[in-house]
Scaffold this motif. Structure first.
Motif, PDB file in Angstrom:
ATOM      1  N   ALA A 328       0.843  -1.198   0.000  1.00 31.51           N
ATOM      2  CA  ALA A 328       0.000   0.000   0.000  1.00 31.51           C
ATOM      3  C   ALA A 328       0.875   1.243   0.000  1.00 31.51           C
ATOM      4  CB  ALA A 328      -0.914  -0.003   1.221  1.00 31.51           C
ATOM      5  N   PHE A 329       0.617   2.137  -0.943  1.00 36.82           N
ATOM      6  CA  PHE A 329       1.313   3.420  -1.011  1.00 36.82           C
ATOM      7  C   PHE A 329       0.629   4.407  -0.073  1.00 36.82           C
ATOM      8  CE2 PHE A 329       3.716   1.666  -4.170  1.00 36.82           C
ATOM      9  CZ  PHE A 329       4.471   2.564  -4.915  1.00 36.82           C
ATOM     10  N   LEU A 330       1.326   4.852   0.959  1.00 38.18           N
ATOM     11  CA  LEU A 330       0.782   5.855   1.862  1.00 38.18           C
ATOM     12  C   LEU A 330       1.282   7.255   1.523  1.00 38.18           C
ATOM     13  CD1 LEU A 330       1.068   3.965   5.276  1.00 38.18           C
ATOM     14  CD2 LEU A 330      -0.761   3.907   3.580  1.00 38.18           C
ATOM     15  N   LYS A 331       2.406   7.340   0.805  1.00 34.11           N
ATOM     16  CA  LYS A 331       2.947   8.642   0.414  1.00 34.11           C
ATOM     17  C   LYS A 331       3.900   8.428  -0.747  1.00 34.11           C
ATOM     18  CE  LYS A 331       5.409  12.660   2.385  1.00 34.11           C
ATOM     19  NZ  LYS A 331       6.088  13.177   3.603  1.00 34.11           N
ATOM     20  N   ASN A 332       3.860   9.331  -1.721  1.00 33.85           N
ATOM     21  CA  ASN A 332       4.802   9.274  -2.835  1.00 33.85           C
ATOM     22  C   ASN A 332       4.866  10.643  -3.497  1.00 33.85           C
ATOM     23  OD1 ASN A 332       6.625   8.334  -4.731  1.00 33.85           O
ATOM     24  ND2 ASN A 332       5.024   7.598  -6.124  1.00 33.85           N
ATOM     25  N   ILE A 333       5.962  11.350  -3.318  1.00 36.15           N
ATOM     26  CA  ILE A 333       6.177  12.649  -3.947  1.00 36.15           C
ATOM     27  C   ILE A 333       7.140  12.436  -5.108  1.00 36.15           C
ATOM     28  CG2 ILE A 333       6.971  15.016  -3.640  1.00 36.15           C
ATOM     29  CD1 ILE A 333       6.319  14.733  -0.668  1.00 36.15           C
ATOM     30  N   ASN A 334       6.587  12.353  -6.301  1.00 35.46           N
ATOM     31  CA  ASN A 334       7.392  12.057  -7.475  1.00 35.46           C
ATOM     32  C   ASN A 334       7.728  13.363  -8.200  1.00 35.46           C
ATOM     33  OD1 ASN A 334       7.859  11.415 -10.421  1.00 35.46           O
ATOM     34  ND2 ASN A 334       7.704   9.330  -9.591  1.00 35.46           N
ATOM     35  N   SER A 335       8.892  13.902  -7.891  1.00 33.74           N
ATOM     36  CA  SER A 335       9.310  15.154  -8.532  1.00 33.74           C
ATOM     37  C   SER A 335      10.814  15.324  -8.363  1.00 33.74           C
ATOM     38  CB  SER A 335       8.580  16.359  -7.911  1.00 33.74           C
ATOM     39  OG  SER A 335       8.933  16.515  -6.556  1.00 33.74           O
ATOM     40  N   GLY A 336      11.415  15.989  -9.333  1.00 33.38           N
ATOM     41  CA  GLY A 336      12.838  16.288  -9.242  1.00 33.38           C
ATOM     42  C   GLY A 336      13.724  15.073  -9.118  1.00 33.38           C
ATOM     43  N   GLY A 337      13.314  13.953  -9.708  1.00 33.99           N
ATOM     44  CA  GLY A 337      14.129  12.746  -9.631  1.00 33.99           C
ATOM     45  C   GLY A 337      13.965  11.983  -8.327  1.00 33.99           C
ATOM     46  N   ARG A 338      13.077  12.440  -7.470  1.00 30.27           N
ATOM     47  CA  ARG A 338      12.842  11.751  -6.202  1.00 30.27           C
ATOM     48  C   ARG A 338      11.537  10.953  -6.265  1.00 30.27           C
ATOM     49  NH1 ARG A 338      13.216  15.920  -1.418  1.00 30.27           N
ATOM     50  NH2 ARG A 338      11.573  16.945  -2.638  1.00 30.27           N
ATOM     51  N   GLY A 339      11.340  10.106  -5.294  1.00 30.38           N
ATOM     52  CA  GLY A 339      10.123   9.312  -5.231  1.00 30.38           C
ATOM     53  C   GLY A 339      10.173   8.082  -6.112  1.00 30.38           C
ATOM     54  N   LEU A 340       9.020   7.451  -6.270  1.00 32.53           N
ATOM     55  CA  LEU A 340       8.918   6.223  -7.058  1.00 32.53           C
ATOM     56  C   LEU A 340       8.096   6.463  -8.319  1.00 32.53           C
ATOM     57  CD1 LEU A 340       8.250   3.531  -4.289  1.00 32.53           C
ATOM     58  CD2 LEU A 340      10.433   4.290  -5.251  1.00 32.53           C
TER      59      LEU A 340
END
Length: 593
Positions: A328-340
């Motif tokens: 379960a994904f509870l948080k994912n900040i996908n920006s600037g090469g970060r995150g998943l």
């Protein structure tokens, strides 16, 4: 017929309804009856595979399987469990866990009921007897202070035999709507046995005779958990098999085998009741197995050094899939090469946390990597239960330490239920939070495809609850009635992922959108709202279907409704809602009953 032939031998019948552990290969086994050429019935744990034993698989937990929202995976897991237990020549699996917080699939009665039905049905399909446990109204987190014997708990509070069993005080409405529901579903495919809980249900004629054997039509045997109360009252009250009897002040186990024949002789326990015990014990054994040809157990729980057969097969492939589809994904900040998803071109990824295995370089190595994985956990097992909702081994401090030096920190949590995240969830450098529950032996292999985008996030997390009562005469009042867990939160329901604390809720939708996959699954859910009812949850979960969708595609799903799904509610108007969660409905319809 065996039972007719045994009428002249009360002691023989007592042997069949008494389970002991002093010798023999299995955790528990009945006595043999040489006069009738009946071998012992082998009873064996556990919910996660044959144990204790060697050369067997460690299965994903029930809650992990339920988090896939896939009946087919529930079926395949049940077949695999049944196959492994039978390959070790176990007669009865002491599972599935239908009631009891630690190992059950969900606190939601509908989801837990679906899983209980599927597991019993398909474990039986390969010739293994199932024993659904623990009946009823039992919450494993209360088990932290339930054991009256205090023989093994590291947190022993009171002297041996001084603490009494927990009394779970539940209103009739709540009991029927929540706690009996999954057992009724386990009875439908004719579970071989049901284990009564650690409360005084093992003595209770109303719950065992009137409800379970009467209204629910259960035809199998009711068996105690190890060392439970077994008095004459329990035999008359509906208990069929004792494991292994009561513990007395001198450390010995008594009743059933030692005393039952005497109680029958003096008419304290009717002879017809003893015949019924034996019939219920034998009927599933003869139906699912051939006692004359069934092989002896191929392992010995008292000597794990003995040679034994390898029963794993290719079950690791199933576990890998279950692990991927239950995250379960509870948080994912996908920006600037970060995150998943993480880039496959990443030059270095550090891993911290004892739950991920040994790290000779220590967590400080994360400061020079492109991403930092922090793997924390909360552990629980029978005899060693969770006493709070925090991560073990200073997990909160570890997350904050790594995040303080790395702006792309990915946290993976493993736990049998909720875990508090409020101490670090809002840290600016904690970019991803994945709740992976208990994926079993393929934990590492199943998480990697999720991290690198090879497998899309597929799960929403079935929530759980906790209570606490360290007293000599525990009384647990279930005053919340049916308004437990997600039901008391009007904006969040069973198909919504969230952490344990209301203030730290992290809805999964934003995390999923940040993942940016080109394909994936949707779990369509059906909810019922009773418009005229008072003190009812805003929505009752009554159906789910998981479908695989390509970009822009849609699919038709069907939700069969039974009278059982709303028979206990007042007649009148109700609303049917379909969507991916309770605040994302795609269709509603009115219905009058």
């Amino acid at each position: 017929m065996v039972v007719i032939a045994m009428r002249s031998a009360t002691m023989d019948r007592s042997r069949l309804v008494w389970v002991r552990r002093s010798t023999g290969n299995c955790v528990g086994f009945t006595e043999t009856v040489p006069r009738l050429n009946l071998t012992a019935i082998c009873l064996q744990n556990s919910p996660l595979g044959v144990g204790p034993a060697r050369r067997e698989s460690q299965f994903p937990a029930g809650v992990t399987t339920a988090a896939t929202w896939d009946r087919e995976w529930m079926k395949e897991r049940a077949i695999s469990i049944g196959t492994e237990f039978k390959a070790k020549s176990v007669n009865m699996w002491l599972g599935p866990v239908t009631g009891g917080h630690l190992s059950r699939c969900s606190s939601d009665e509908y989801l837990n009921g679906v899983a209980s039905h599927v597991v019993v049905r398909y474990a039986h399909s390969v010739g293994l007897m199932a024993c659904a446990k623990h009946y009823a109204g039992m919450d494993y987190e209360q088990e932290t202070y339930r054991n009256p014997y205090n023989l093994s708990e590291p947190y022993q509070v009171y002297p041996t035999i001084e603490q009494k069993h927990i009394s779970s005080n539940v209103k009739l409405k709540t009991e029927h709507e929540l706690y009996l529901w999954p057992f009724a579903e386990a009875v439908r495919p004719r579970t071989a046995a049901i284990m009564c809980s650690h409360v005084q249900a093992c003595l209770d004629s109303y719950h065992q005779n009137t409800i379970l054997k009467g209204k629910l039509g259960f035809r199998g045997a009711i068996v105690t958990d190890w060392g439970e109360l077994t008095e004459a009252e329990s035999a008359v009250g509906g208990l069929d098999d004792s494991m292994p009897g009561r513990l007395t002040s001198d450390g010995q186990f008594g009743f059933f085998f030692f005393d039952l024949d005497k109680l029958v002789a003096n008419d304290t326990v009717p002879e017809a009741r003893l015949d019924d015990m034996v019939l219920r014990t034998l009927i599933a054994w003869f139906h699912l197995q051939d006692p004359e040809t069934y092989p002896a157990p191929s392992f010995d729980v008292r000597d794990l050094s003995k040679p034994t057969n390898n029963i794993r097969g290719d079950h690791h492939k199933l576990f890998n899939q279950l692990g991927k589809e239950s995250v379960a994904f509870l948080k994912n900040i996908n920006s600037g090469g970060r995150g998943l998803p993480s880039s496959a071109d990443a030059s270095s990824i550090s891993v911290a946390g004892q739950d991920a295995g040994p790290n000779p370089d220590g967590w400080t190595s994360s400061r020079v990597s492109e991403a930092a994985l922090v793997v924390i956990n909360a552990f629980a097992t029978e005899g060693q239960y969770r006493q709070n909702l925090t991560a073990w081994a200073n997990g909160d401090e570890l997350v904050n330490s790594v995040a303080s030096g790395h702006n792309n920190t990915i946290v993976i949590t493993h736990a049998p239920g909720p875990i508090l995240v409020e101490k670090w969830a809002d840290h600016k450098n904690v970019i991803v939070i994945l709740h992976a529950l208990l994926p079993g032996q393929e934990s590492g292999n199943s998480i990697v495809p999720v991290l690198f985008g090879e497998s899309p996030p597929l799960s929403d997390w079935p929530p759980h609850s906790i209570s606490y009562d360290p007293v000599r005469h525990p009384q647990v009042d279930f005053t919340e009635n049916p308004l437990i867990d997600y039901r008391c939160l009007s904006g969040f329901t069973v198909s919504e992922s969230f952490a344990a604390d209301v203030d730290s809720l992290v809805p999964s939708r934003e995390a999923y959108e940040g993942y940016k996959t080109s394909y994936g699954t949707k779990t369509g859910s059906l909810y019922i709202t009773f418009l005229a009812a008072e003190n009812e949850p805003p929505y009752l979960f009554r159906g789910f279907e998981k479908v695989w969708l390509e970009p822009g595609a849609s699919a038709m799903v069907t939700f069969p409704l039974r009278r059982k799904d709303f028979w206990h509610k007042p007649r009148g108007s109700l609303k049917l809602s379909v969507g991916t969660s309770s605040d994302e409905f795609v269709a509603t319809s009115a219905l009058t009953i």
